[in-house]
Design a protein around this motif. Structure first.
Motif, PDB file in Angstrom:
ATOM      1  N   LYS A  31     -25.080  -4.469  -5.304  1.00 33.50           N
ATOM      2  CA  LYS A  31     -23.697  -4.331  -5.739  1.00 33.50           C
ATOM      3  C   LYS A  31     -22.910  -5.563  -5.353  1.00 33.50           C
ATOM      4  N   ASP A  32     -21.941  -5.906  -6.182  1.00 33.15           N
ATOM      5  CA  ASP A  32     -21.059  -7.009  -5.838  1.00 33.15           C
ATOM      6  C   ASP A  32     -20.158  -6.571  -4.685  1.00 33.15           C
ATOM      7  N   TRP A  33     -19.569  -7.536  -3.979  1.00 30.01           N
ATOM      8  CA  TRP A  33     -18.838  -7.243  -2.749  1.00 30.01           C
ATOM      9  C   TRP A  33     -17.705  -6.244  -2.946  1.00 30.01           C
ATOM     10  N   TRP A  34     -17.027  -6.293  -4.075  1.00 29.53           N
ATOM     11  CA  TRP A  34     -15.837  -5.480  -4.295  1.00 29.53           C
ATOM     12  C   TRP A  34     -16.155  -4.024  -4.649  1.00 29.53           C
ATOM     13  N   GLU A  35     -17.408  -3.743  -5.020  1.00 30.15           N
ATOM     14  CA  GLU A  35     -17.747  -2.415  -5.521  1.00 30.15           C
ATOM     15  C   GLU A  35     -17.740  -1.343  -4.437  1.00 30.15           C
ATOM     16  N   THR A  36     -17.949  -1.735  -3.195  1.00 35.96           N
ATOM     17  CA  THR A  36     -17.869  -0.782  -2.077  1.00 35.96           C
ATOM     18  C   THR A  36     -16.908  -1.296  -1.012  1.00 35.96           C
ATOM     19  N   ALA A  37     -15.962  -2.133  -1.412  1.00 36.85           N
ATOM     20  CA  ALA A  37     -15.062  -2.789  -0.460  1.00 36.85           C
ATOM     21  C   ALA A  37     -14.030  -1.824   0.109  1.00 36.85           C
ATOM     22  N   GLN A  38     -13.546  -2.182   1.294  1.00 32.76           N
ATOM     23  CA  GLN A  38     -12.393  -1.521   1.895  1.00 32.76           C
ATOM     24  C   GLN A  38     -11.234  -2.522   1.852  1.00 32.76           C
ATOM     25  N   PHE A  39     -10.326  -2.331   0.906  1.00 32.98           N
ATOM     26  CA  PHE A  39      -9.157  -3.194   0.764  1.00 32.98           C
ATOM     27  C   PHE A  39      -8.050  -2.681   1.686  1.00 32.98           C
ATOM     28  N   TYR A  40      -7.350  -3.622   2.320  1.00 30.24           N
ATOM     29  CA  TYR A  40      -6.295  -3.275   3.271  1.00 30.24           C
ATOM     30  C   TYR A  40      -5.021  -3.982   2.837  1.00 30.24           C
ATOM     31  N   GLN A  41      -4.005  -3.193   2.465  1.00 26.25           N
ATOM     32  CA  GLN A  41      -2.759  -3.797   2.008  1.00 26.25           C
ATOM     33  C   GLN A  41      -1.851  -4.154   3.170  1.00 26.25           C
ATOM     34  N   ILE A  42      -1.423  -5.416   3.176  1.00 24.84           N
ATOM     35  CA  ILE A  42      -0.453  -5.899   4.155  1.00 24.84           C
ATOM     36  C   ILE A  42       0.885  -6.138   3.464  1.00 24.84           C
ATOM     37  N   TYR A  43       1.933  -5.540   4.007  1.00 23.99           N
ATOM     38  CA  TYR A  43       3.287  -5.842   3.562  1.00 23.99           C
ATOM     39  C   TYR A  43       3.794  -6.916   4.518  1.00 23.99           C
ATOM     40  N   PRO A  44       3.734  -8.196   4.127  1.00 25.47           N
ATOM     41  CA  PRO A  44       3.924  -9.303   5.079  1.00 25.47           C
ATOM     42  C   PRO A  44       5.196  -9.219   5.898  1.00 25.47           C
ATOM     43  N   ARG A  45       6.260  -8.749   5.296  1.00 28.93           N
ATOM     44  CA  ARG A  45       7.547  -8.694   5.989  1.00 28.93           C
ATOM     45  C   ARG A  45       7.495  -7.754   7.196  1.00 28.93           C
ATOM     46  N   SER A  46       6.545  -6.826   7.184  1.00 29.07           N
ATOM     47  CA  SER A  46       6.501  -5.790   8.212  1.00 29.07           C
ATOM     48  C   SER A  46       5.216  -5.772   9.031  1.00 29.07           C
ATOM     49  N   PHE A  47       4.364  -6.780   8.902  1.00 23.21           N
ATOM     50  CA  PHE A  47       3.075  -6.702   9.582  1.00 23.21           C
ATOM     51  C   PHE A  47       3.117  -7.322  10.980  1.00 23.21           C
ATOM     52  N   MET A  48       3.494  -8.601  11.074  1.00 21.75           N
ATOM     53  CA  MET A  48       3.575  -9.257  12.387  1.00 21.75           C
ATOM     54  C   MET A  48       4.481 -10.475  12.297  1.00 21.75           C
ATOM     55  N   ASP A  49       5.453 -10.514  13.193  1.00 20.35           N
ATOM     56  CA  ASP A  49       6.422 -11.617  13.259  1.00 20.35           C
ATOM     57  C   ASP A  49       5.988 -12.600  14.342  1.00 20.35           C
ATOM     58  N   SER A  50       5.776 -13.859  13.965  1.00 13.33           N
ATOM     59  CA  SER A  50       5.299 -14.854  14.929  1.00 13.33           C
ATOM     60  C   SER A  50       6.404 -15.698  15.544  1.00 13.33           C
ATOM     61  N   ASP A  51       7.604 -15.688  14.964  1.00 13.91           N
ATOM     62  CA  ASP A  51       8.637 -16.617  15.435  1.00 13.91           C
ATOM     63  C   ASP A  51       9.915 -15.942  15.932  1.00 13.91           C
ATOM     64  N   GLY A  52       9.928 -14.618  16.016  1.00 16.51           N
ATOM     65  CA  GLY A  52      11.052 -13.928  16.631  1.00 16.51           C
ATOM     66  C   GLY A  52      12.262 -13.721  15.756  1.00 16.51           C
ATOM     67  N   ASP A  53      12.151 -13.948  14.442  1.00 14.40           N
ATOM     68  CA  ASP A  53      13.318 -13.727  13.581  1.00 14.40           C
ATOM     69  C   ASP A  53      13.387 -12.292  13.063  1.00 14.40           C
ATOM     70  N   GLY A  54      12.457 -11.451  13.481  1.00 15.09           N
ATOM     71  CA  GLY A  54      12.473 -10.055  13.078  1.00 15.09           C
ATOM     72  C   GLY A  54      11.813  -9.783  11.740  1.00 15.09           C
ATOM     73  N   ILE A  55      11.222 -10.831  11.149  1.00 16.15           N
ATOM     74  CA  ILE A  55      10.584 -10.724   9.833  1.00 16.15           C
ATOM     75  C   ILE A  55       9.132 -11.166   9.962  1.00 16.15           C
ATOM     76  N   GLY A  56       8.214 -10.367   9.465  1.00 11.98           N
ATOM     77  CA  GLY A  56       6.804 -10.730   9.489  1.00 11.98           C
ATOM     78  C   GLY A  56       6.545 -11.995   8.697  1.00 11.98           C
ATOM     79  N   ASP A  57       5.452 -12.694   9.019  1.00  9.56           N
ATOM     80  CA  ASP A  57       5.187 -13.971   8.375  1.00  9.56           C
ATOM     81  C   ASP A  57       3.693 -14.258   8.328  1.00  9.56           C
ATOM     82  N   LEU A  58       3.342 -15.382   7.697  1.00  9.16           N
ATOM     83  CA  LEU A  58       1.936 -15.733   7.511  1.00  9.16           C
ATOM     84  C   LEU A  58       1.226 -16.012   8.834  1.00  9.16           C
ATOM     85  N   ASN A  59       1.869 -16.718   9.734  1.00 12.27           N
ATOM     86  CA  ASN A  59       1.235 -16.983  11.030  1.00 12.27           C
ATOM     87  C   ASN A  59       1.020 -15.689  11.805  1.00 12.27           C
TER      88      ASN A  59
END
Length: 568
Positions: A31-59
């Protein structure tokens, strides 16, 4: 075999036979990788804030990729990270080729991709094709009727009311966020279509230049190393063609609600689920397949958001001559329960609706929630979150987890004063709770400490949910038995079990409350899922479902948090 007694709202997985690990000699289908994959949705604004502005970000996301690796997920899907005025928190894109500054930079994104590759995690981006922001340069040029951009969006002169002589919108069409789907532009002296917020004008896919431009967007991010796209809001991509006089038809009153501002007040016959939308998905799939053919590497996956009836949704898979989306999202476990409530019979109905309509040779997928729906633990009841997580992991195909479902996170309580979602803000203090999506977007709960470990800053962009001190990664990781440890066990079982990857599927309702499902594969241990969706203890005889369950030993593999049964 003795009847199986299920304690109140217990759910469990059992292995049939003496072996709990699949035999290495069992033949498997590649099977191709996606056929039995576990996808995990990240809402970036709410996942993890790296710089203290209260908003999640890429870092912040990059810093937590090891958490995803520990969970065992295959791919992380990021809600939009592109440059945006944030009217709809990233779904109003002003530049499809750049990163929203409060989330980071393009180099931050490249660092995220590099780290994900090191951990063998795939990154999926949100592709928002239906509309742009009204601050996008394409729209500004279209307003000015600049060459090549005049018809980039859906424009119309409107019509004149014979009784009043006043100019009115072309039709009675309604937007998702309440009110008319048409907005007058004084500079251009025309109306433009916006099926979402006023600041989100609809792109005109009947213009070949728009089609080509959006394919460039896909290629750009594929070249940056993403593993595919989740395509947002597909149903309204096309509207019907106007008649010979250039007029669009009005929708009729649906009878679903008396609120004339609510989109459900009218049917959506002319503004959703047009056949051209299906063909456009086929074209996007071709872009992904061509990229792999030219550049090599793994398949890039195309996931499609569509809350459409089965007859339309299943067309997105493709046909005998053309490939479509790898996975049109299956929201049946959401929509059926919203309409009729959680029960064993409704779980079976939700599964039937997909598996009995899915074209042969295609892959199923199972979704419990996302950033647009109340959190799964709030909708199903916290006592059922383990059972529902088990269900999507045991059913055949891919699974999709919205951040926090693995913890049993519940909705936050958001006051009218704290409401920021445009859907809620376009209503009023009396009814906003019917529309706002803020409660399911509250910050992710990492610890029981300050701001739930989400941010080192003084405030967060949305208030925290009340239960963060007990429902968080730190607390649940330390527990012997928690929603999180159960979730990890499920993914580990799924990744190791040839039965769950390749086995056949059988399921049934045993009584009003109990649902049972069996996955089996010749030469390997069968996996049996049993869940009581009721509120009282019940005793069931599994041989009524499958006589083979009385011929061998059943061993408990995973149990819900409320179960008193012993594993082993």
């Amino acid at each position: 075999m003795q009847p199986l007694h299920l304690s109140i709202v217990v759910c469990c997985l059992l292995a049939l036979g003496h072996a709990c690990q699949d035999s290495a000699s069992v033949p498997t289908t590649a099977k191709d990788w996606w056929e039995t994959a576990q996808f995990y949705q990240i809402y970036p604004r709410s996942f993890m804030d790296s710089d203290g502005d209260g908003i999640g970000d890429l870092n912040g996301i990059t810093s937590k990729l090891e958490y995803l690796k520990e969970l065992g997920v295959t791919a992380a899907w990021l809600s939009p990270i592109f440059k945006s005025p944030m009217v709809d928190f990233g779904y109003d894109i002003s530049d499809f080729f750049d990163i929203q500054p409060e989330y980071g930079t393009l180099e931050d994104f490249r660092n995220l991709i590099r780290r994900a590759n090191e951990l063998d995690l795939k990154i999926i981006l949100d592709f928002v094709p239906n509309h742009s922001s009204n601050e996008n340069e394409w729209f500004k040029k279209s307003v000015r009727r600049e060459k090549g951009y005049a018809d980039y969006y859906v424009w119309h002169d409107g019509k004149v009311n014979a009784a009043t002589g006043e100019r009115e919108p072309p039709t009675n069409w309604l937007q998702y966020f309440r009110g008319s789907a048409w907005e007058w532009n004084e500079q251009r002296q025309q109306y433009y279509l916006h099926q979402f917020a006023v600041q989100q004008p609809d792109l005109n896919y009947r213009n070949p230049d728009v089609v080509a431009q959006m394919k460039r967007v896909l290629r750009y991010w594929l070249n940056e190393g993403v593993a595919g796209f989740r395509c947002d809001a597909l149903p309204p991509l096309f509207e019907v063609l106007p008649d010979g006089q250039g007029q669009y038809p009005d929708e009729v009153v649906s009878g679903a609600t008396e609120d004339a501002e609510d989109r459900d007040y009218l049917t959506t016959t002319y503004i959703e689920n047009q056949p051209e939308t299906v063909d456009m998905v086929y074209q996007w799939r071709e872009v992904l397949d061509d990229h792999r053919r030219i550049h090599g590497g793994n398949s890039s996956v195309l996931l499609i958001e569509t809350y459409s009836p089965a007859w339309f949704t299943m067309q997105f898979y493709g046909n005998r001559t053309v490939n479509g989306a790898h996975l049109p999202f299956n929201f049946n476990l959401i929509t059926v329960m919203e309409k009729s409530g959680l029960s064993a019979a409704n779980v079976q109905q939700a599964i039937d609706l997909w598996l009995q309509n899915m074209p042969a040779g295609r892959t199923a997928n199972w979704v419990l929630g996302n950033h647009d729906k109340r959190r799964a633990a709030s909708r199903y009841g916290l006592e059922h979150i383990d059972g529902m997580n088990m269900l999507v992991m045991i059913l055949p195909g891919a699974s999709v987890t919205y951040q926090g479902e693995e913890l049993g996170m519940t909705d936050g309580q958001i006051s009218w004063e704290d409401t920021v979602d445009p859907w809620g803000c376009n209503s009023n203090a009396d009814i906003y709770e019917q529309y706002t999506r803020d409660p399911e977007r509250t910050p992710f709960q990492w610890t029981s400490g300050s701001n739930a470990g989400f941010s080192m800053g003084p405030t967060t962009w949305l208030p925290l949910a009340d239960d963060y001190q007990t429902v968080n990664v730190e607390t649940e990781s330390a527990a012997n038995h928690s929603h999180l440890t159960i979730y990890k066990s499920l993914i580990a079982l799924r990744r190791s079990s040839k039965t769950l990857q390749n086995g056949s599927t059988k399921y049934a309702v045993l009584n009003d409350d109990v649902f049972v499902l069996k996955r089996s594969l010749s030469g390997a241990a069968s996996i049996v899922y049993v869940c009581n969706f009721g509120s009282a203890a019940v005793t069931v005889d599994l041989t009524e479902f499958d006589k083979s369950l009385g011929k061998d030993t059943l061993r408990l593999l995973v149990r819900s948090l409320d179960s008193a049964k012993s594993e082993g």
